[in-house]
Structures are given as C-alpha cells and as structure tokens.
Design a protein around this motif. Structure first.
Motif, PDB file in Angstrom:
ATOM      1  N   LEU A  88       4.172   1.470  12.272  1.00  0.00           N
ATOM      2  CA  LEU A  88       5.002   1.963  11.168  1.00  0.00           C
ATOM      3  C   LEU A  88       4.170   2.529  10.023  1.00  0.00           C
ATOM      4  CD1 LEU A  88       8.041   2.164  10.761  1.00  0.00           C
ATOM      5  CD2 LEU A  88       7.935   0.083   9.371  1.00  0.00           C
ATOM      6  N   LEU A  89       2.919   2.117   9.907  1.00  0.00           N
ATOM      7  CA  LEU A  89       2.065   2.646   8.845  1.00  0.00           C
ATOM      8  C   LEU A  89       1.835   4.144   9.058  1.00  0.00           C
ATOM      9  CD1 LEU A  89      -0.734  -0.043   8.326  1.00  0.00           C
ATOM     10  CD2 LEU A  89       0.805   0.844   6.571  1.00  0.00           C
ATOM     11  N   ALA A  90       1.784   4.870   7.956  1.00  0.00           N
ATOM     12  CA  ALA A  90       1.521   6.306   8.036  1.00  0.00           C
ATOM     13  C   ALA A  90       0.104   6.534   8.551  1.00  0.00           C
ATOM     14  CB  ALA A  90       1.705   6.941   6.666  1.00  0.00           C
ATOM     15  N   THR A  91      -0.087   7.662   9.146  1.00  0.00           N
ATOM     16  CA  THR A  91      -1.398   7.996   9.707  1.00  0.00           C
ATOM     17  C   THR A  91      -2.472   7.937   8.619  1.00  0.00           C
ATOM     18  OG1 THR A  91      -0.348   9.458  11.336  1.00  0.00           O
ATOM     19  CG2 THR A  91      -2.709   9.761  10.931  1.00  0.00           C
ATOM     20  N   GLY A  92      -3.523   7.213   8.909  1.00  0.00           N
ATOM     21  CA  GLY A  92      -4.635   7.107   7.966  1.00  0.00           C
ATOM     22  C   GLY A  92      -4.470   6.026   6.912  1.00  0.00           C
ATOM     23  N   ALA A  93      -3.296   5.397   6.820  1.00  0.00           N
ATOM     24  CA  ALA A  93      -3.063   4.354   5.815  1.00  0.00           C
ATOM     25  C   ALA A  93      -3.689   3.036   6.259  1.00  0.00           C
ATOM     26  CB  ALA A  93      -1.570   4.172   5.576  1.00  0.00           C
ATOM     27  N   GLU A  94      -4.185   2.288   5.310  1.00  0.00           N
ATOM     28  CA  GLU A  94      -4.791   0.989   5.581  1.00  0.00           C
ATOM     29  C   GLU A  94      -3.732  -0.100   5.487  1.00  0.00           C
ATOM     30  OE1 GLU A  94      -7.847   0.368   6.471  1.00  0.00           O
ATOM     31  OE2 GLU A  94      -8.623   2.420   6.276  1.00  0.00           O
ATOM     32  N   ALA A  95      -3.836  -1.079   6.377  1.00  0.00           N
ATOM     33  CA  ALA A  95      -2.876  -2.178   6.380  1.00  0.00           C
ATOM     34  C   ALA A  95      -3.183  -3.220   5.303  1.00  0.00           C
ATOM     35  CB  ALA A  95      -2.847  -2.855   7.749  1.00  0.00           C
ATOM     36  N   THR A  96      -4.401  -3.177   4.762  1.00  0.00           N
ATOM     37  CA  THR A  96      -4.814  -4.141   3.733  1.00  0.00           C
ATOM     38  C   THR A  96      -5.295  -3.391   2.495  1.00  0.00           C
ATOM     39  OG1 THR A  96      -5.461  -5.795   5.390  1.00  0.00           O
ATOM     40  CG2 THR A  96      -6.381  -6.042   3.179  1.00  0.00           C
ATOM     41  N   GLN A  97      -4.838  -3.836   1.335  1.00  0.00           N
ATOM     42  CA  GLN A  97      -5.265  -3.251   0.059  1.00  0.00           C
ATOM     43  C   GLN A  97      -5.867  -4.328  -0.830  1.00  0.00           C
ATOM     44  OE1 GLN A  97      -2.229  -0.989  -1.953  1.00  0.00           O
ATOM     45  NE2 GLN A  97      -1.548   0.064  -0.094  1.00  0.00           N
ATOM     46  N   ARG A  98      -6.850  -3.941  -1.589  1.00  0.00           N
ATOM     47  CA  ARG A  98      -7.472  -4.828  -2.578  1.00  0.00           C
ATOM     48  C   ARG A  98      -6.729  -4.615  -3.899  1.00  0.00           C
ATOM     49  NH1 ARG A  98     -12.586  -7.258  -2.772  1.00  0.00           N
ATOM     50  NH2 ARG A  98     -13.471  -7.569  -4.852  1.00  0.00           N
ATOM     51  N   VAL A  99      -6.000  -5.625  -4.353  1.00  0.00           N
ATOM     52  CA  VAL A  99      -5.117  -5.495  -5.515  1.00  0.00           C
ATOM     53  C   VAL A  99      -5.680  -6.317  -6.669  1.00  0.00           C
ATOM     54  CG1 VAL A  99      -2.796  -5.862  -6.419  1.00  0.00           C
ATOM     55  CG2 VAL A  99      -3.120  -5.143  -4.031  1.00  0.00           C
TER      56      VAL A  99
END
Length: 255
Positions: free
Chosen positions: A224-235
């Motif tokens: 479901l993630l868009a192409t090139g998007a990371e599943a983990t973000q540093r917030v």
C-alpha cells in the motif's frame, strides 16, 4: 482630744497609687499579649506560608523549580513512570479525553526512543514572582542538538504544596496520505509499543507522547505504500504541540 487629720489623707493617697499601678500593669499585659499573638499568627508577617497571598521566601521558589527539574530529569533519563506520577492528574483531565494517554507514556517506549531530551536547565523563579497559587518556571533542554525552551505552569494544591499545572507532553499523529492529499489515521509501532488506529476515523488521532525522537513504522497492508516511500520515519517531538507523520500511499486503507 485632737485628731490627726493627716493620716486619712495618706491612706487615701496610697490606695490611689496602688489602683493606678494595677491599671497600668493590666494595660501593659494586654499590649504584650496582643504583640505575642500577632507574631505567632500565620500570615501576620511578610513571610507568610503557602496560600497566604502575602509573598513567599527563597525556599518556596526553590521548591517550585525543583519540581520542574525532577520532571525534566525523569524525561531525560527515560523514567516515564516517575514523570507520569507527576503529571497523571493532568492527563486524566477532560481536556485529554480525545487522546490516547497510555500507549507511549511508558518506560519501554521512552528508554528505547532514538533520542531523549538532554542538557536540562531550570530557572528558579524570583521570590517576587511567587504568587499565592501559581508560578511559571522557565526551563531549557536540547533534543538532537537543537535547543528548546519554555515556561511550565506550577500550582499549589489544597495543602499548599507545589504540583504541575500542565504536562510537558505533545501529540503524535500518524496518517496515510493519498496522492490527492486526502489522509486517514493509521496504526503504527515504535520500539516498545504498538498503536491500533480506529479504522473508521477520518480525523487525526492524537497519541500523547513525551518530548523525544521516535522511530515510527506505519502499520499498513503490504504494497500500500507509495513507490519509493519509507515504512519508517524518524519523528522529532521536541515541543508540547502535535507533530504529524504522514506516510504516502497508493490508496487509503480500507478503500
């Protein structure tokens, strides 16, 4: 027989002197008693105790600052339990009724945060700033090297002791974002905890968290993630407001 008329005169004079002396001694006793009572009555002096509204001394100012330092030191060391013991009465307020106030406020989450606040400094308020019920205590800290500063509200409770009047906690909002800009809340994990979002919710869901840096992984179906998007973000949640973590998706969950 000749009478000595001077004897009665001397007797009357002596009685008058004794009466005057007795009156003066009674008056003096009343004055001294009043002074003693005034000195021992709380609030009679300028350094009256908590809640008197007549000012407080340096020790009272130091106690307010120490409360804030204990709170920030707990956050800095990853001791969410100690921090929550100081702000639990606030997070139970109706103002937080629409928030999750349990999932991320744990030792497991805070100790495993990617970074926590450091270089804590607390300013002791001037004694003149100490009011009868409230005072704001200035603080500073760094997070990932960036400086943050503010003033935390501290209030007296019914017994006259200081307690926090507001928490140092913000909100983490994690959403899936479609290409057209529409968003929907999504579940996520951070080291030490997992949050399950309400799948039917359309508004952002606020998850209360202490200032720290969190590694947020979106709980999205595979592909479901868009192409090139990371599943983990540093917030980075550096202040007491909210911070969004938006994950680009090819389609919103449930569609």
């Amino acid at each position: 027989m000749r009478h000595d008329s001077s004897a009665p005169v001397r007797a009357r004079s002596a009685r008058s002197s004794r009466a005057r002396l007795t009156t003066e001694l009674v008056a003096l006793a009343v004055v001294l008693t009043g002074c003693a009572a005034g000195a021992s009555t709380p609030g009679a002096s300028a350094g009256a105790g908590p809640g008197s509204g007549s000012g407080s001394g340096p020790g009272d100012s130091a106690a307010a600052a120490q409360l804030v330092r204990d709170y920030l030191d707990a956050l800095s060391s990853g001791d969410a339990t100690a921090a929550h013991a100081l702000d639990e009465h606030l997070l139970a307020d109706d103002a937080y009724a629409d928030r999750d106030t349990t999932t991320l406020l744990t030792d497991e989450v805070l100790t495993q945060a990617a970074d926590r606040i450091a270089d804590v400094e607390v300013d002791e308020p001037d004694a003149a700033e100490i009011g009868s019920t409230t005072v704001r205590v200035g603080y500073e800290y760094t997070l990932e090297g960036a400086p943050y500063a503010g003033r935390l509200l501290v209030q007296r409770d019914d017994s006259g002791d200081w307690r926090l009047g507001e928490p140092l906690a913000g909100a983490l909002m994690v959403q899936a974002e479609a290409a057209d800009g529409t968003k929907r809340p999504t579940g996520f994990t951070v080291p030490g905890a997992e949050y399950a979002a309400d799948a039917s919710a359309e508004r952002p869901q606020l998850v209360t968290a202490y200032p720290a840096v969190y590694e947020v992984t979106a709980a999205l179906p595979a592909g479901l993630l868009a192409t090139g998007a990371e599943a983990t973000q540093r917030v980075v949640l550096g202040e007491v407001d909210g911070v969004y973590a938006n994950f680009p998706v090819s389609a919103l969950p449930g569609q």
